[in-house]
Design a protein around this motif. Sequence first.
Motif, mmCIF file in Angstrom:
data_model
loop_
_atom_site.group_PDB
_atom_site.id
_atom_site.type_symbol
_atom_site.label_atom_id
_atom_site.label_comp_id
_atom_site.label_asym_id
_atom_site.label_seq_id
_atom_site.Cartn_x
_atom_site.Cartn_y
_atom_site.Cartn_z
ATOM 1 N N LEU A 60 0.830 -1.213 0.000
ATOM 2 C CA LEU A 60 0.000 0.000 0.000
ATOM 3 C C LEU A 60 0.859 1.256 0.000
ATOM 4 O O LEU A 60 0.570 2.221 -0.724
ATOM 5 C CB LEU A 60 -0.936 0.003 1.202
ATOM 6 C CG LEU A 60 -2.119 -0.953 1.143
ATOM 7 C CD1 LEU A 60 -2.874 -0.941 2.461
ATOM 8 C CD2 LEU A 60 -3.036 -0.608 0.001
ATOM 9 N N LEU A 61 1.931 1.268 0.804
ATOM 10 C CA LEU A 61 2.816 2.433 0.841
ATOM 11 C C LEU A 61 3.482 2.658 -0.505
ATOM 12 O O LEU A 61 3.602 3.796 -0.970
ATOM 13 C CB LEU A 61 3.866 2.276 1.941
ATOM 14 C CG LEU A 61 3.372 2.508 3.374
ATOM 15 C CD1 LEU A 61 4.490 2.183 4.367
ATOM 16 C CD2 LEU A 61 2.919 3.936 3.559
ATOM 17 N N LYS A 62 3.941 1.565 -1.124
ATOM 18 C CA LYS A 62 4.583 1.682 -2.444
ATOM 19 C C LYS A 62 3.592 2.226 -3.468
ATOM 20 O O LYS A 62 3.904 3.131 -4.242
ATOM 21 C CB LYS A 62 5.120 0.325 -2.886
ATOM 22 C CG LYS A 62 5.866 0.390 -4.202
ATOM 23 C CD LYS A 62 6.410 -0.970 -4.570
ATOM 24 C CE LYS A 62 7.175 -0.910 -5.860
ATOM 25 N NZ LYS A 62 6.372 -1.067 -7.025
ATOM 26 N N GLN A 63 2.394 1.651 -3.445
ATOM 27 C CA GLN A 63 1.376 2.134 -4.381
ATOM 28 C C GLN A 63 1.013 3.586 -4.071
ATOM 29 O O GLN A 63 0.797 4.394 -4.984
ATOM 30 C CB GLN A 63 0.133 1.251 -4.322
ATOM 31 C CG GLN A 63 0.351 -0.095 -4.953
ATOM 32 C CD GLN A 63 -0.887 -0.986 -4.844
ATOM 33 O OE1 GLN A 63 -1.828 -0.684 -4.120
ATOM 34 N NE2 GLN A 63 -0.860 -2.092 -5.572
ATOM 35 N N HIS A 64 0.957 3.945 -2.792
ATOM 36 C CA HIS A 64 0.654 5.321 -2.408
ATOM 37 C C HIS A 64 1.755 6.260 -2.880
ATOM 38 O O HIS A 64 1.479 7.342 -3.421
ATOM 39 C CB HIS A 64 0.477 5.412 -0.885
ATOM 40 C CG HIS A 64 0.052 6.769 -0.423
ATOM 41 N ND1 HIS A 64 0.945 7.708 0.004
ATOM 42 C CD2 HIS A 64 -1.186 7.351 -0.352
ATOM 43 C CE1 HIS A 64 0.308 8.813 0.328
ATOM 44 N NE2 HIS A 64 -0.992 8.619 0.132
ATOM 45 N N PHE A 70 2.943 10.152 -9.243
ATOM 46 C CA PHE A 70 2.196 10.375 -10.478
ATOM 47 C C PHE A 70 1.433 11.695 -10.413
ATOM 48 O O PHE A 70 1.438 12.484 -11.353
ATOM 49 C CB PHE A 70 1.230 9.208 -10.718
ATOM 50 C CG PHE A 70 0.311 9.411 -11.877
ATOM 51 C CD1 PHE A 70 0.768 9.275 -13.171
ATOM 52 C CD2 PHE A 70 -1.018 9.763 -11.673
ATOM 53 C CE1 PHE A 70 -0.076 9.475 -14.243
ATOM 54 C CE2 PHE A 70 -1.865 9.968 -12.740
ATOM 55 C CZ PHE A 70 -1.385 9.813 -14.030
ATOM 56 N N ILE A 71 0.805 11.946 -9.253
ATOM 57 C CA ILE A 71 0.045 13.199 -9.092
ATOM 58 C C ILE A 71 0.974 14.402 -9.176
ATOM 59 O O ILE A 71 0.654 15.402 -9.825
ATOM 60 C CB ILE A 71 -0.735 13.185 -7.759
ATOM 61 C CG1 ILE A 71 -1.880 12.178 -7.847
ATOM 62 C CG2 ILE A 71 -1.271 14.563 -7.418
ATOM 63 C CD1 ILE A 71 -2.629 11.981 -6.548
ATOM 64 N N LYS A 72 2.155 14.325 -8.534
ATOM 65 C CA LYS A 72 3.094 15.448 -8.590
ATOM 66 C C LYS A 72 3.580 15.677 -10.013
ATOM 67 O O LYS A 72 3.712 16.823 -10.454
ATOM 68 C CB LYS A 72 4.281 15.200 -7.652
ATOM 69 C CG LYS A 72 3.927 15.381 -6.196
ATOM 70 C CD LYS A 72 5.124 15.214 -5.308
ATOM 71 C CE LYS A 72 4.727 15.421 -3.853
ATOM 72 N NZ LYS A 72 5.857 15.263 -2.952
ATOM 73 N N THR A 73 3.845 14.586 -10.728
ATOM 74 C CA THR A 73 4.257 14.723 -12.133
ATOM 75 C C THR A 73 3.152 15.381 -12.947
ATOM 76 O O THR A 73 3.412 16.296 -13.736
ATOM 77 C CB THR A 73 4.603 13.343 -12.728
ATOM 78 O OG1 THR A 73 5.615 12.746 -11.935
ATOM 79 C CG2 THR A 73 5.064 13.467 -14.159
ATOM 80 N N GLN A 74 1.935 14.917 -12.750
ATOM 81 C CA GLN A 74 0.803 15.501 -13.473
ATOM 82 C C GLN A 74 0.611 16.964 -13.083
ATOM 83 O O GLN A 74 0.280 17.801 -13.924
ATOM 84 C CB GLN A 74 -0.487 14.714 -13.193
ATOM 85 C CG GLN A 74 -0.472 13.307 -13.730
ATOM 86 C CD GLN A 74 -0.294 13.288 -15.226
ATOM 87 O OE1 GLN A 74 -0.949 14.023 -15.951
ATOM 88 N NE2 GLN A 74 0.613 12.450 -15.694
ATOM 89 N N GLU A 75 0.846 17.265 -11.814
ATOM 90 C CA GLU A 75 0.721 18.638 -11.350
ATOM 91 C C GLU A 75 1.742 19.529 -12.058
ATOM 92 O O GLU A 75 1.403 20.606 -12.550
ATOM 93 C CB GLU A 75 0.932 18.687 -9.835
ATOM 94 C CG GLU A 75 0.809 20.063 -9.237
ATOM 95 C CD GLU A 75 1.056 20.069 -7.736
ATOM 96 O OE1 GLU A 75 0.566 20.994 -7.089
ATOM 97 O OE2 GLU A 75 1.744 19.164 -7.235
ATOM 98 N N ASN A 76 3.000 19.057 -12.116
ATOM 99 C CA ASN A 76 4.047 19.848 -12.768
ATOM 100 C C ASN A 76 3.846 19.925 -14.280
ATOM 101 O O ASN A 76 4.090 20.967 -14.887
ATOM 102 C CB ASN A 76 5.424 19.271 -12.457
ATOM 103 C CG ASN A 76 5.821 19.478 -11.011
ATOM 104 O OD1 ASN A 76 5.384 20.419 -10.372
ATOM 105 N ND2 ASN A 76 6.636 18.583 -10.484
#
Length: 182
Positions: A60-64, A70-76
């Motif tokens: 779960l931590l790895k997936q989190h 992924f979210i940070k990449t998409q944000e940038n």
Amino acid sequence: MSSDTLRSIKYSEAEGLKLDKIALKLGRAKRQVFLQMIEYFYRTKKDPLDINDDLLKTTLLKQHRDYVGFIKTQENDLLIPTKREVERMTESQRKVINGFNGLLKQNEVIPTLMDKQNQYLYQLEVHYKAIVAQLKTKENLKRSFLNIFDGYAMARDNISSIGSRKEKDQLLITTQNQIKLL
């Protein structure tokens, strides 16, 4: 039913109540819940005794972390540039709206300015007509004056040098009276 032989498991009344609550909460039959628990432990190869499943936690931590990355990449890559463009577009739209509001204000002022300009042009036209009339009157006065002056000159020439002083004075007074009548 299937041709499988059914087996039974004995459990205490407290475990039976727990199974009843789980089945009621999930909205399924107790047998179906039991079969799904067996399938879950079989597929995940988890030990039911290990309540603090470290494998599950690390997964779960790895997936989190992957998800957050992924979210940070998409944000940038997407969100921040999109936000900048939306802000820029919003600002330009604000300027356009302000420009249109300025035009609306000018459109409210223009009719009054046009009315003032029309009144001014009308007054100019009235003054122009008055000037033209005065110029015509002036030209008529000049013509009349020239006629009187020509009549005076001709009458003076007709009066001989021998003519009396009284006739010359009479001619001058007559000419002056004609000029005064203009």
